[in-house]
Scaffold this motif. Sequence first.
Motif, PDB file in Angstrom:
ATOM      1  N   GLY A  61       0.940  -1.277   0.112  1.00 38.69           N
ATOM      2  CA  GLY A  61       0.124  -0.006   0.045  1.00 38.69           C
ATOM      3  C   GLY A  61       0.700   1.326   0.049  1.00 38.69           C
ATOM      4  O   GLY A  61       0.146   2.285   0.125  1.00 38.69           O
ATOM      5  N   THR A  62       2.163   1.031  -0.089  1.00 40.40           N
ATOM      6  CA  THR A  62       3.053   2.432  -0.114  1.00 40.40           C
ATOM      7  C   THR A  62       4.296   2.178  -1.315  1.00 40.40           C
ATOM      8  O   THR A  62       3.996   1.170  -1.992  1.00 40.40           O
ATOM      9  CB  THR A  62       4.026   2.514   1.159  1.00 40.40           C
ATOM     10  N   ASP A  63       4.780   3.321  -1.442  1.00 39.59           N
ATOM     11  CA  ASP A  63       5.879   3.133  -2.394  1.00 39.59           C
ATOM     12  C   ASP A  63       7.139   2.752  -1.548  1.00 39.59           C
ATOM     13  O   ASP A  63       8.426   2.670  -2.376  1.00 39.59           O
ATOM     14  CB  ASP A  63       6.212   4.799  -2.994  1.00 39.59           C
ATOM     15  N   ASP A  64       7.129   2.630  -0.471  1.00 40.14           N
ATOM     16  CA  ASP A  64       8.284   2.123   0.609  1.00 40.14           C
ATOM     17  C   ASP A  64       8.656   0.756   0.067  1.00 40.14           C
ATOM     18  O   ASP A  64       8.028  -0.063  -0.406  1.00 40.14           O
ATOM     19  CB  ASP A  64       8.148   2.373   1.992  1.00 40.14           C
ATOM     20  N   LYS A  65       9.989   0.551   0.517  1.00 35.84           N
ATOM     21  CA  LYS A  65      10.408  -0.803   0.174  1.00 35.84           C
ATOM     22  C   LYS A  65      11.550  -0.721   1.870  1.00 35.84           C
ATOM     23  O   LYS A  65      11.982  -0.191   2.206  1.00 35.84           O
ATOM     24  CB  LYS A  65      11.319  -0.791  -0.897  1.00 35.84           C
ATOM     25  N   LEU A  66      11.204  -2.270   2.269  1.00 33.19           N
ATOM     26  CA  LEU A  66      12.073  -2.647   3.581  1.00 33.19           C
ATOM     27  C   LEU A  66      13.169  -3.603   2.844  1.00 33.19           C
ATOM     28  O   LEU A  66      12.765  -4.367   2.297  1.00 33.19           O
ATOM     29  CB  LEU A  66      10.987  -3.427   4.247  1.00 33.19           C
ATOM     30  N   ILE A  67      14.290  -3.018   3.179  1.00 32.53           N
ATOM     31  CA  ILE A  67      15.536  -3.780   2.502  1.00 32.53           C
ATOM     32  C   ILE A  67      15.972  -5.028   3.793  1.00 32.53           C
ATOM     33  O   ILE A  67      16.143  -4.661   4.983  1.00 32.53           O
ATOM     34  CB  ILE A  67      16.782  -2.786   2.525  1.00 32.53           C
ATOM     35  N   VAL A  68      15.816  -6.152   3.425  1.00 31.49           N
ATOM     36  CA  VAL A  68      16.156  -7.365   4.344  1.00 31.49           C
ATOM     37  C   VAL A  68      17.493  -8.096   3.830  1.00 31.49           C
ATOM     38  O   VAL A  68      17.692  -8.018   2.532  1.00 31.49           O
ATOM     39  CB  VAL A  68      15.045  -8.165   4.172  1.00 31.49           C
ATOM     40  N   ALA A  69      18.361  -8.137   4.561  1.00 30.31           N
ATOM     41  CA  ALA A  69      19.319  -8.990   4.587  1.00 30.31           C
ATOM     42  C   ALA A  69      19.397 -10.305   4.643  1.00 30.31           C
ATOM     43  O   ALA A  69      18.909 -10.609   5.980  1.00 30.31           O
ATOM     44  CB  ALA A  69      20.781  -8.097   5.092  1.00 30.31           C
ATOM     45  N   THR A  70      19.776 -11.396   3.970  1.00 27.77           N
ATOM     46  CA  THR A  70      19.736 -12.682   4.244  1.00 27.77           C
ATOM     47  C   THR A  70      20.839 -13.430   3.592  1.00 27.77           C
ATOM     48  O   THR A  70      21.543 -13.244   2.564  1.00 27.77           O
ATOM     49  CB  THR A  70      18.578 -13.312   3.542  1.00 27.77           C
ATOM     50  N   THR A  71      21.242 -14.524   4.372  1.00 32.29           N
ATOM     51  CA  THR A  71      22.457 -15.502   3.848  1.00 32.29           C
ATOM     52  C   THR A  71      21.888 -16.537   3.101  1.00 32.29           C
ATOM     53  O   THR A  71      22.487 -17.410   2.576  1.00 32.29           O
ATOM     54  CB  THR A  71      23.077 -15.993   5.083  1.00 32.29           C
ATOM     55  N   ARG A  72      20.253 -16.621   2.979  1.00 31.11           N
ATOM     56  CA  ARG A  72      19.600 -17.852   2.526  1.00 31.11           C
ATOM     57  C   ARG A  72      18.608 -17.268   1.591  1.00 31.11           C
ATOM     58  O   ARG A  72      17.512 -17.495   1.927  1.00 31.11           O
ATOM     59  CB  ARG A  72      19.198 -18.724   3.301  1.00 31.11           C
ATOM     60  N   PRO A  73      18.962 -16.677   0.356  1.00 28.98           N
ATOM     61  CA  PRO A  73      17.796 -16.061  -0.235  1.00 28.98           C
ATOM     62  C   PRO A  73      16.630 -17.239  -0.608  1.00 28.98           C
ATOM     63  O   PRO A  73      15.410 -16.745  -1.112  1.00 28.98           O
ATOM     64  CB  PRO A  73      18.435 -15.606  -1.580  1.00 28.98           C
ATOM     65  N   GLU A  74      17.248 -18.365  -1.170  1.00 28.14           N
ATOM     66  CA  GLU A  74      16.087 -19.430  -1.525  1.00 28.14           C
ATOM     67  C   GLU A  74      15.023 -19.904  -0.333  1.00 28.14           C
ATOM     68  O   GLU A  74      13.900 -20.101  -0.927  1.00 28.14           O
ATOM     69  CB  GLU A  74      16.854 -20.824  -1.785  1.00 28.14           C
ATOM     70  N   THR A  75      15.324 -19.292   0.985  1.00 27.54           N
ATOM     71  CA  THR A  75      14.137 -19.660   1.820  1.00 27.54           C
ATOM     72  C   THR A  75      13.137 -18.644   1.949  1.00 27.54           C
ATOM     73  O   THR A  75      12.305 -18.657   2.451  1.00 27.54           O
ATOM     74  CB  THR A  75      14.833 -20.054   3.328  1.00 27.54           C
ATOM     75  N   MET A  76      13.677 -17.459   1.210  1.00 26.80           N
ATOM     76  CA  MET A  76      12.357 -16.346   1.303  1.00 26.80           C
ATOM     77  C   MET A  76      11.305 -16.698   0.556  1.00 26.80           C
ATOM     78  O   MET A  76      10.095 -16.062   0.882  1.00 26.80           O
ATOM     79  CB  MET A  76      12.885 -15.184   0.437  1.00 26.80           C
ATOM     80  N   LEU A  77      11.079 -18.075  -0.241  1.00 24.88           N
ATOM     81  CA  LEU A  77       9.770 -18.458  -0.834  1.00 24.88           C
ATOM     82  C   LEU A  77       8.989 -19.040   0.477  1.00 24.88           C
ATOM     83  O   LEU A  77       7.728 -19.157   0.333  1.00 24.88           O
ATOM     84  CB  LEU A  77      10.184 -19.472  -1.773  1.00 24.88           C
ATOM     85  N   GLY A  78       9.511 -19.122   1.616  1.00 17.40           N
ATOM     86  CA  GLY A  78       8.743 -19.656   2.553  1.00 17.40           C
ATOM     87  C   GLY A  78       8.571 -18.694   3.775  1.00 17.40           C
ATOM     88  O   GLY A  78       8.097 -18.846   4.901  1.00 17.40           O
ATOM     89  N   ASP A  79       9.079 -17.415   3.497  1.00 12.75           N
ATOM     90  CA  ASP A  79       8.956 -16.431   4.424  1.00 12.75           C
ATOM     91  C   ASP A  79       7.601 -16.205   4.979  1.00 12.75           C
ATOM     92  O   ASP A  79       6.620 -16.139   4.021  1.00 12.75           O
ATOM     93  CB  ASP A  79       9.346 -15.073   4.041  1.00 12.75           C
ATOM     94  N   THR A  80       7.228 -15.882   6.242  1.00 12.31           N
ATOM     95  CA  THR A  80       5.923 -15.730   6.800  1.00 12.31           C
ATOM     96  C   THR A  80       5.773 -14.352   7.485  1.00 12.31           C
ATOM     97  O   THR A  80       4.814 -14.099   8.146  1.00 12.31           O
ATOM     98  CB  THR A  80       5.272 -16.818   7.467  1.00 12.31           C
ATOM     99  N   GLY A  81       6.977 -13.737   7.559  1.00 12.54           N
ATOM    100  CA  GLY A  81       6.995 -12.437   8.182  1.00 12.54           C
ATOM    101  C   GLY A  81       8.422 -11.707   8.233  1.00 12.54           C
ATOM    102  O   GLY A  81       9.276 -12.486   7.376  1.00 12.54           O
ATOM    103  N   VAL A  82       8.467 -10.477   8.335  1.00 10.81           N
ATOM    104  CA  VAL A  82       9.456  -9.785   8.536  1.00 10.81           C
ATOM    105  C   VAL A  82       9.680  -9.175   9.786  1.00 10.81           C
ATOM    106  O   VAL A  82       8.756  -8.403  10.488  1.00 10.81           O
ATOM    107  CB  VAL A  82       9.753  -8.615   7.413  1.00 10.81           C
ATOM    108  N   ALA A  83      10.759  -9.153  10.636  1.00 12.81           N
ATOM    109  CA  ALA A  83      11.143  -8.677  12.207  1.00 12.81           C
ATOM    110  C   ALA A  83      12.047  -7.449  11.974  1.00 12.81           C
ATOM    111  O   ALA A  83      12.802  -7.575  11.378  1.00 12.81           O
ATOM    112  CB  ALA A  83      11.515  -9.829  12.957  1.00 12.81           C
TER     113      ALA A  83
END
Length: 192
Positions: free
Chosen positions: A50-72
């Motif tokens: 609902g915004t033009d904002d982007k939240l930048i997340v850093a990860t060591t396992r990008p393939e698991t993002m397909l199972g993300d269910t939240g961002v903390a």
Amino acid sequence: FCRLHEEGLIYRAYRLINWDWASQTALSDLEVDHEERMGSLWHIAYPVDGTDDKLIVATTRPETMLGDTGVAVHPDDPRYQHLIGKHVVLPLTGRKVPIVGDAILVDMEFGTGAVKVTPAHDFNDFETGKRHDLELICVLDRSGKMAESVPEAFRGMTVKEARKAVVAALEANGALVKVEPHKLAVGISQRT
């Protein structure tokens, strides 16, 4: 067994385990060695719904993002306090997941201060998921390949193949912000 159950020492619940796909068995924590290895820290832009904002997340396992269910994010972090309770849209899946405030998981000084939460694939994320009632989505099957729960383009790939394909897809759609070298501890089965 009845006495142990009554004392709360035996119970039935979903738990995260160490799964050795090569030997097709669960491992105790004592059967997993952790080795330091050089890897990467991928910075990924998750659009805030609902915004033009982007939240930048850093990860060591990008393939698991397909199972993300939240961002903390840390509840005391002034950069992100206004986002707690909102949702991000996961790149590559389009699924909306909540932004939660969690002082236990998030180190404001590490990475971007925003952590993707994949409760079915990380012990810390599993506990975070329980605290915030987040869904468990397992992206790997018992053979160590990408499961039916992921977008069709990635199904059946090994972790190594999926990582490469996910990073390429993120780069193609403009969600990959940057990549930097990072030393991390990797769990290695003593058996295989």
